[in-house]
Design a protein around this motif. Structure first.
Motif, PDB file in Angstrom:
ATOM      1  N   THR A   1     -29.707  15.368 -53.170  1.00  0.00           N
ATOM      2  CA  THR A   1     -30.615  14.884 -52.130  1.00  0.00           C
ATOM      3  C   THR A   1     -30.482  13.367 -52.000  1.00  0.00           C
ATOM      4  O   THR A   1     -30.175  12.686 -52.990  1.00  0.00           O
ATOM      5  CB  THR A   1     -32.084  15.210 -52.493  1.00  0.00           C
ATOM      6  OG1 THR A   1     -32.401  14.606 -53.752  1.00  0.00           O
ATOM      7  CG2 THR A   1     -32.312  16.709 -52.541  1.00  0.00           C
ATOM      8  N   PRO A   2     -30.670  12.816 -50.859  1.00  0.00           N
ATOM      9  CA  PRO A   2     -31.039  13.470 -49.582  1.00  0.00           C
ATOM     10  C   PRO A   2     -29.867  14.215 -48.926  1.00  0.00           C
ATOM     11  O   PRO A   2     -30.052  14.990 -48.012  1.00  0.00           O
ATOM     12  CB  PRO A   2     -31.491  12.314 -48.712  1.00  0.00           C
ATOM     13  CG  PRO A   2     -30.692  11.157 -49.230  1.00  0.00           C
ATOM     14  CD  PRO A   2     -30.578  11.364 -50.705  1.00  0.00           C
ATOM     15  N   ALA A   3     -28.614  13.980 -49.436  1.00  0.00           N
ATOM     16  CA  ALA A   3     -27.445  14.693 -48.933  1.00  0.00           C
ATOM     17  C   ALA A   3     -26.513  14.945 -50.113  1.00  0.00           C
ATOM     18  O   ALA A   3     -26.503  14.184 -51.096  1.00  0.00           O
ATOM     19  CB  ALA A   3     -26.745  13.886 -47.848  1.00  0.00           C
ATOM     20  N   TYR A   4     -25.759  16.009 -50.003  1.00  0.00           N
ATOM     21  CA  TYR A   4     -24.844  16.358 -51.101  1.00  0.00           C
ATOM     22  C   TYR A   4     -23.703  15.346 -51.168  1.00  0.00           C
ATOM     23  O   TYR A   4     -23.111  14.974 -50.152  1.00  0.00           O
ATOM     24  CB  TYR A   4     -24.284  17.761 -50.892  1.00  0.00           C
ATOM     25  CG  TYR A   4     -23.259  18.146 -51.947  1.00  0.00           C
ATOM     26  CD1 TYR A   4     -23.662  18.607 -53.191  1.00  0.00           C
ATOM     27  CD2 TYR A   4     -21.894  18.000 -51.696  1.00  0.00           C
ATOM     28  CE1 TYR A   4     -22.726  18.939 -54.165  1.00  0.00           C
ATOM     29  CE2 TYR A   4     -20.955  18.326 -52.663  1.00  0.00           C
ATOM     30  CZ  TYR A   4     -21.376  18.799 -53.897  1.00  0.00           C
ATOM     31  OH  TYR A   4     -20.466  19.121 -54.857  1.00  0.00           O
ATOM     32  N   ALA A   5     -23.398  14.917 -52.382  1.00  0.00           N
ATOM     33  CA  ALA A   5     -22.264  14.007 -52.601  1.00  0.00           C
ATOM     34  C   ALA A   5     -21.688  14.272 -53.980  1.00  0.00           C
ATOM     35  O   ALA A   5     -22.411  14.652 -54.901  1.00  0.00           O
ATOM     36  CB  ALA A   5     -22.709  12.549 -52.482  1.00  0.00           C
ATOM     37  N   ARG A   6     -20.391  14.083 -54.091  1.00  0.00           N
ATOM     38  CA  ARG A   6     -19.699  14.295 -55.374  1.00  0.00           C
ATOM     39  C   ARG A   6     -18.741  13.135 -55.601  1.00  0.00           C
ATOM     40  O   ARG A   6     -17.953  12.767 -54.724  1.00  0.00           O
ATOM     41  CB  ARG A   6     -18.923  15.606 -55.351  1.00  0.00           C
ATOM     42  CG  ARG A   6     -18.104  15.891 -56.610  1.00  0.00           C
ATOM     43  CD  ARG A   6     -17.426  17.246 -56.484  1.00  0.00           C
ATOM     44  NE  ARG A   6     -16.630  17.555 -57.655  1.00  0.00           N
ATOM     45  CZ  ARG A   6     -15.338  17.246 -57.805  1.00  0.00           C
ATOM     46  NH1 ARG A   6     -14.722  16.595 -56.831  1.00  0.00           N
ATOM     47  NH2 ARG A   6     -14.682  17.569 -58.904  1.00  0.00           N
ATOM     48  N   THR A   7     -18.821  12.533 -56.787  1.00  0.00           N
ATOM     49  CA  THR A   7     -17.994  11.385 -57.126  1.00  0.00           C
ATOM     50  C   THR A   7     -17.277  11.656 -58.437  1.00  0.00           C
ATOM     51  O   THR A   7     -17.889  12.132 -59.406  1.00  0.00           O
ATOM     52  CB  THR A   7     -18.848  10.108 -57.272  1.00  0.00           C
ATOM     53  OG1 THR A   7     -19.570   9.891 -56.060  1.00  0.00           O
ATOM     54  CG2 THR A   7     -17.967   8.908 -57.567  1.00  0.00           C
ATOM     55  N   GLU A   8     -15.989  11.386 -58.475  1.00  0.00           N
ATOM     56  CA  GLU A   8     -15.216  11.517 -59.705  1.00  0.00           C
ATOM     57  C   GLU A   8     -15.194  10.170 -60.428  1.00  0.00           C
ATOM     58  O   GLU A   8     -14.958   9.129 -59.814  1.00  0.00           O
ATOM     59  CB  GLU A   8     -13.792  11.970 -59.407  1.00  0.00           C
ATOM     60  CG  GLU A   8     -13.713  13.378 -58.828  1.00  0.00           C
ATOM     61  CD  GLU A   8     -12.291  13.826 -58.610  1.00  0.00           C
ATOM     62  OE1 GLU A   8     -11.370  13.012 -58.858  1.00  0.00           O
ATOM     63  OE2 GLU A   8     -12.084  14.984 -58.207  1.00  0.00           O
ATOM     64  N   LEU A   9     -15.446  10.218 -61.731  1.00  0.00           N
ATOM     65  CA  LEU A   9     -15.531   8.999 -62.535  1.00  0.00           C
ATOM     66  C   LEU A   9     -14.475   9.009 -63.634  1.00  0.00           C
ATOM     67  O   LEU A   9     -14.212  10.058 -64.244  1.00  0.00           O
ATOM     68  CB  LEU A   9     -16.914   8.874 -63.178  1.00  0.00           C
ATOM     69  CG  LEU A   9     -18.129   8.868 -62.241  1.00  0.00           C
ATOM     70  CD1 LEU A   9     -19.407   8.889 -63.056  1.00  0.00           C
ATOM     71  CD2 LEU A   9     -18.087   7.636 -61.349  1.00  0.00           C
TER      72      LEU A   9
END
Length: 271
Positions: free
Chosen positions: A79-87
């Protein structure tokens, strides 16, 4: 440190002594240099015909190799929007190095016979007049006929003939001319890099672990160059220096141990 380790470090500070250790003057076949080349490089299309001009360029004793420690993961947000981050986190701990007793950079000249892989001709012809399944199989040098028929739902030679048009392509490579050892174009400058561990006892498992740990640490810390004629296996070839008197003998003779470590990509030298 033991007396043997101390003595070898002091002795090998002399570039001439180190060069003679790597390439003994009486070894006309240059067996140790060839073993080091095999450990460090992949030469699928080149054959070593000679070795010359072995020169020690740089030596460092008690080299602390600080391996990179990497942590990878993913960060998700809903939330508020889907996000995906590679670390990816990379860190170095200079207080926890892998110690290499001697690192060396050695220049040498290799006489190489290189297969250039030049194509002389390409011939393509249609396969016709197939009389049986065995006849069809015989037209190809490599063909799993059963798998081919299963894949295409074919059961008879008639279906084979009707299923497709078959073309056979042959690529003929140009034959290599006679090798000229006196041609300057066949001489190539190369570099050997050694990561040497000096040990005064023989514990095969411990020696192999130490050598492989040093190799892994160096590979994570050093970015290798890439010569035109070969690919780099590892930026530094691992070497074990051991007193010959420490070899137990019998099944653990120096010859057997050298062969065992060579199969693992490690050069073992008994002095």
């Amino acid at each position: 440190m033991s007396a043997f380790v101390d003595e070898q470090m002091v002795r090998l500070q002399d570039p001439a002594q180190l060069a003679a250790l790597v390439d003994p003057p009486g070894d006309t076949g240059h067996a140790r240099v060839r073993a080091l080349l095999a450990a460090m490089y992949t030469m699928d299309f080149a054959t070593v015909r000679g070795v010359s001009d072995v020169r020690v360029r740089q030596v460092e004793f008690q080299w602390p190799v600080v391996a990179a420690r990497r942590t990878t993961g993913n960060w998700f947000q809903t939330t508020p929007a889907y996000a995906r981050t590679e670390l990816t986190l990379e860190r170095h701990d200079p207080l926890s190095p892998v110690w290499v007793d001697l690192s060396a950079e050695i220049d040498l000249t290799l006489l190489l016979e290189i297969d250039s892989g030049e194509v002389e001709s390409v011939v393509m012809r249609e396969i016709t007049g197939v009389t049986s399944l065995e006849d069809f199989r015989s037209r190809f040098r490599f063909l799993d006929l059963e798998a081919f028929m299963r894949e295409h739902g074919i059961t008879t030679v008639e279906e084979v003939r009707e299923a497709s048009q078959y073309l056979l392509t042959e690529i003929h490579l140009r034959a290599q001319g006679p090798f000229d050892p006196d041609d300057p174009a066949n001489r190539h400058p190369y570099e050997l890099r050694l990561a040497m561990l000096i040990r005064d006892t023989v514990d095969v498992a411990s020696l192999l672990r130490d050598a492989k740990l040093a190799r892994a640490a160096v590979e994570s810390a050093v970015l290798p160059d890439k010569p035109d004629e070969a690919e780099i296996r590892t930026p530094y070839a691992p070497v074990l220096l051991i007193p010959a008197a420490a070899a137990p003998g019998g099944p653990l003779s120096t010859t057997a141990l050298e062969s065992f470590f060579a199969a693992e990509g490690v050069l073992a030298i008994f002095v």
